[in-house]
Design an enzyme around this catalytic site. Structure first.
Site, short mmCIF file in Angstrom:
data_model
loop_
_atom_site.label_atom_id
_atom_site.label_comp_id
_atom_site.label_asym_id
_atom_site.label_seq_id
_atom_site.Cartn_x
_atom_site.Cartn_y
_atom_site.Cartn_z
N LYS A 106 51.20 88.24 11.77
CA LYS A 106 51.10 87.63 13.10
C LYS A 106 51.97 86.40 13.11
O LYS A 106 52.16 85.75 12.08
CB LYS A 106 49.65 87.24 13.41
CG LYS A 106 49.38 87.04 14.88
CD LYS A 106 49.02 88.35 15.55
CE LYS A 106 48.55 88.15 16.96
NZ LYS A 106 47.75 89.30 17.46
N ASP A 146 51.99 89.13 22.12
CA ASP A 146 50.59 88.68 22.12
C ASP A 146 50.48 87.70 23.29
O ASP A 146 51.26 87.81 24.25
CB ASP A 146 50.22 88.04 20.77
CG ASP A 146 48.72 87.80 20.62
OD1 ASP A 146 47.96 88.79 20.56
OD2 ASP A 146 48.29 86.64 20.59
N1 LIG Z 1 48.89 91.91 24.48
C1 LIG Z 1 48.49 92.75 23.55
O1 LIG Z 1 49.10 93.80 23.33
C2 LIG Z 1 47.27 92.45 22.76
C3 LIG Z 1 46.47 91.35 23.00
N2 LIG Z 1 45.32 91.18 22.29
C4 LIG Z 1 44.49 90.00 22.49
O2 LIG Z 1 43.99 89.96 23.83
C5 LIG Z 1 43.76 88.59 24.18
C6 LIG Z 1 44.50 88.31 25.47
O3 LIG Z 1 45.88 88.58 25.26
P1 LIG Z 1 46.85 89.00 26.43
O4 LIG Z 1 46.08 89.61 27.52
O5 LIG Z 1 47.98 89.71 25.83
O6 LIG Z 1 47.38 87.56 26.88
P2 LIG Z 1 47.91 87.10 28.29
O7 LIG Z 1 48.72 85.90 28.03
O8 LIG Z 1 48.52 88.24 29.04
O9 LIG Z 1 46.56 86.70 29.08
C7 LIG Z 1 45.63 85.78 28.59
C8 LIG Z 1 44.62 85.53 29.69
O10 LIG Z 1 43.56 84.72 29.18
C9 LIG Z 1 43.34 83.65 30.06
N3 LIG Z 1 42.77 82.53 29.33
C10 LIG Z 1 43.38 81.72 28.44
N4 LIG Z 1 42.50 80.78 28.02
C11 LIG Z 1 41.34 81.04 28.64
C12 LIG Z 1 40.06 80.44 28.63
N5 LIG Z 1 39.82 79.37 27.86
N6 LIG Z 1 39.09 80.96 29.41
C13 LIG Z 1 39.33 82.05 30.18
N7 LIG Z 1 40.51 82.65 30.25
C14 LIG Z 1 41.50 82.15 29.48
C15 LIG Z 1 44.70 83.34 30.64
O11 LIG Z 1 44.59 82.59 31.85
C16 LIG Z 1 45.19 84.77 30.88
O12 LIG Z 1 44.65 85.29 32.08
C17 LIG Z 1 44.22 87.76 22.99
O13 LIG Z 1 43.12 87.50 22.15
C18 LIG Z 1 45.20 88.69 22.29
O14 LIG Z 1 45.39 88.37 20.93
C19 LIG Z 1 44.90 92.09 21.38
C20 LIG Z 1 45.63 93.20 21.12
C21 LIG Z 1 46.93 93.43 21.71
O1 LIG Z 2 51.50 95.72 19.01
C1 LIG Z 2 51.42 95.16 17.93
O2 LIG Z 2 52.11 95.42 16.98
C2 LIG Z 2 50.38 94.10 17.68
C3 LIG Z 2 49.58 93.65 18.86
C4 LIG Z 2 48.72 92.50 18.43
O3 LIG Z 2 49.23 91.44 18.15
C5 LIG Z 2 47.29 92.67 18.28
O4 LIG Z 2 46.80 93.80 18.22
O5 LIG Z 2 46.59 91.65 18.17
#
Ligand SMILES: NC(=O)C1=CN([C@@H]2O[C@H](COP(=O)(O)OP(=O)(O)OC[C@H]3O[C@@H](n4cnc5c(N)ncnc54)[C@H](O)[C@@H]3O)[C@@H](O)[C@H]2O)C=CC1
Ligand SMILES: O=C(O)CCC(=O)C(=O)O
Length: 417
Positions: A106, A146
């Protein structure tokens, strides 16, 4: 919201809890608990006004026993060395629990991207890619998106790497735009796996997801797609939030309309005539399903006492502290752990990487079909482990499955004399 738990200590506790159910050598457990190496670097970039700024960036390569290090890159002011170490460890066990041939890594840059212009972000990203170049590669370490990164940043990293290496290597990074070698279905994949995990859990406990009420914390890539796909299954999304606050309508929101409102205004707050609520109120709403889809430590032991949901499915990485896990298990709240529930992102990243290596492009239908197969197999494996070993919760079951797979690969590699 509690922010005091150190995510790396949480990861180590989760590993320790599961290792206690396996017959493992202490030295092997120590290996499973710690990263192999960490790049920590300072990037000095020119801002639009001509001044120079130095920002801190990291890449942790936690474990490569099952294949190339794999995992996203996060841009957020809270990024620290320990956070990146934890996130890289969760990737190892996530890839293992869904049985895709990767280790875990990561990366992150400690910045608030909203404070920078697009040109500045491109310079920061290319500076990071230049630092990463010697340690990444299609068969070495394959980053992805991410929090606060997406196709745009992945395309910049791919271009920087290919230019410096004087080659084409689309599989050096995943989550790219389709015309730059991206896969159909990758944008939706994380939310799709969370939806599938919720569906399978509700089926297993004999309730069915149709008609279930849902609250989603965090309305970015993972959160909003989960909400949208759960609505397609007939669930009612009654509350969603982002970092500015949340909205609640017991009659049900419209996930797509809320997303459009967020795209226009920057937040879900102010959507229609829904009531405004805080994130803490959302997390303790009386709903059937709670989906934390924001950041780590959203629910600690104290807040867990107030959770009213019957089921929590973790779209975010590390949203529950180990203390919260203990409280929720005592209160018979089902928790589908992050390393399974959000594994769709990395699984479709794997499909993207396979397509890149084959110079072939799959249809969205094929991607979604293969993802569903991987997810349901992994869910069944987790339930088998839970029942067979009589484990305290589903997180420990997921780690029991995953740790054993990593240990098998490590031991099968043999030792150097
Ligand atoms: N994007 C991906 O492919 C993946 C993401 N994740 C996880 O999912 C989670 C969200 O990631 P994404 O949706 O990609 O990010 P993103 O940047 O698209 O969205 C994050 C969201 O969380 C909100 N947020 C941030 N701080 C907050 C708080 N304190 N309270 C409430 N809402 C808050 C933001 O306003 C935004 O709406 C993270 O933990 C990330 O590691 C896990 C697997 C894959
Ligand atoms: O798509 C990937 O390789 C990793 C996504 C990721 O960062 C996660 O699963 O937390």
């Amino acid at each position: 919201m509690s922010n005091d738990a150190n995510p790396f200590e949480s990861l180590q506790e989760q590993i320790g809890d599961a290792a206690a159910h396996l017959d493992l050598d202490d030295g092997v457990v120590e290996r499973l608990r710690n990263p192999e190496r960490i790049l920590e670097t300072n990037l000095t970039v020119e801002l639009d006004d001509g001044s120079l700024e130095t920002v801190r960036a990291y890449r942790s390569q936690f474990n490569g026993d099952r294949g190339p290090y794999k995992g996203g890159i996060r841009y957020h002011p809270n990024v620290t060395r320990d956070e990146v170490k934890a996130l890289s460890g969760w990737m190892v066990y996530k890839c293992a629990v869904v049985d895709i041939p990767y280790g875990g890594g990561k990366g992150g840059i400690s910045i608030d991207p909203a404070q920078y212009s697009e040109d500045e972000l491109e310079r920061i990203t290319r500076a990071f890619a230049t630092e990463l170049r010697p340690i990444i590669g299609e068969d070495r370490d394959v980053p992805a998106p991410d929090v606060n990164t997406g196709q745009r940043e992945m395309n910049w990293i791919k271009d920087t790497y290919e230019t410096l290496e004087n080659t084409t290597a689309p599989g050096v990074i995943t989550g790219k735009a389709i015309d730059s070698g991206g896969s159909e279905g990758r944008v939706e994949a994380t939310g799709r796996s969370t939806m599938l995990a919720a569906r399978d859990l509700f089926d297993w406990i004999g309730k069915g997801i149709e008609g279930a009420t849902v609250a989603v914390q965090g309305y970015g890539n993972a959160g909003w797609i989960t909400a949208d796909l759960l609505e397609d299954l007939g669930a009612s999304v009654v509350a969603v939030s982002d970092s500015s606050g949340g909205v609640h309508d017991p009659r049900g929101l419209d996930a797509v309309a809320v997303k459009e409102h967020k795209d226009e205004t920057g937040s879900v707050v102010g959507y229609g005539d829904a009531d405004e609520i805080t994130n803490e109120e959302l997390l303790t709403l009386d709903v059937d399903l709670l989906v934390p889809a924001a950041l780590e430590n959203a629910i600690d032991a104290e807040l867990a006492e107030q959770v009213q949901a019957d089921v929590i499915v973790e779209a975010a990485n590390g949203p529950l502290t180990p203390g919260a896990d203990d409280v929720l298990a005592d209160r018979d709240v089902w928790v589908v752990p992050d390393i399974l529930a959000n594994a769709g992102g990395v699984t479709v990243s794997y499909f993207e990487w396979v397509q890149n290596r084959q110079r072939f492009h799959w249809s969205e239908e094929k991607v979604n079909e293969e993802l569903e197969r991987v997810m349901t197999d992994a869910f069944d494996g987790l339930i088998n482990a839970y029942e067979e070993h009589d484990l305290p919760n589903l997180r420990t079951a997921a780690y029991v499955v995953a740790l054993q797979r990593v240990v098998d690969a490590y031991e099968q590699a043999g030792n150097w004399p």
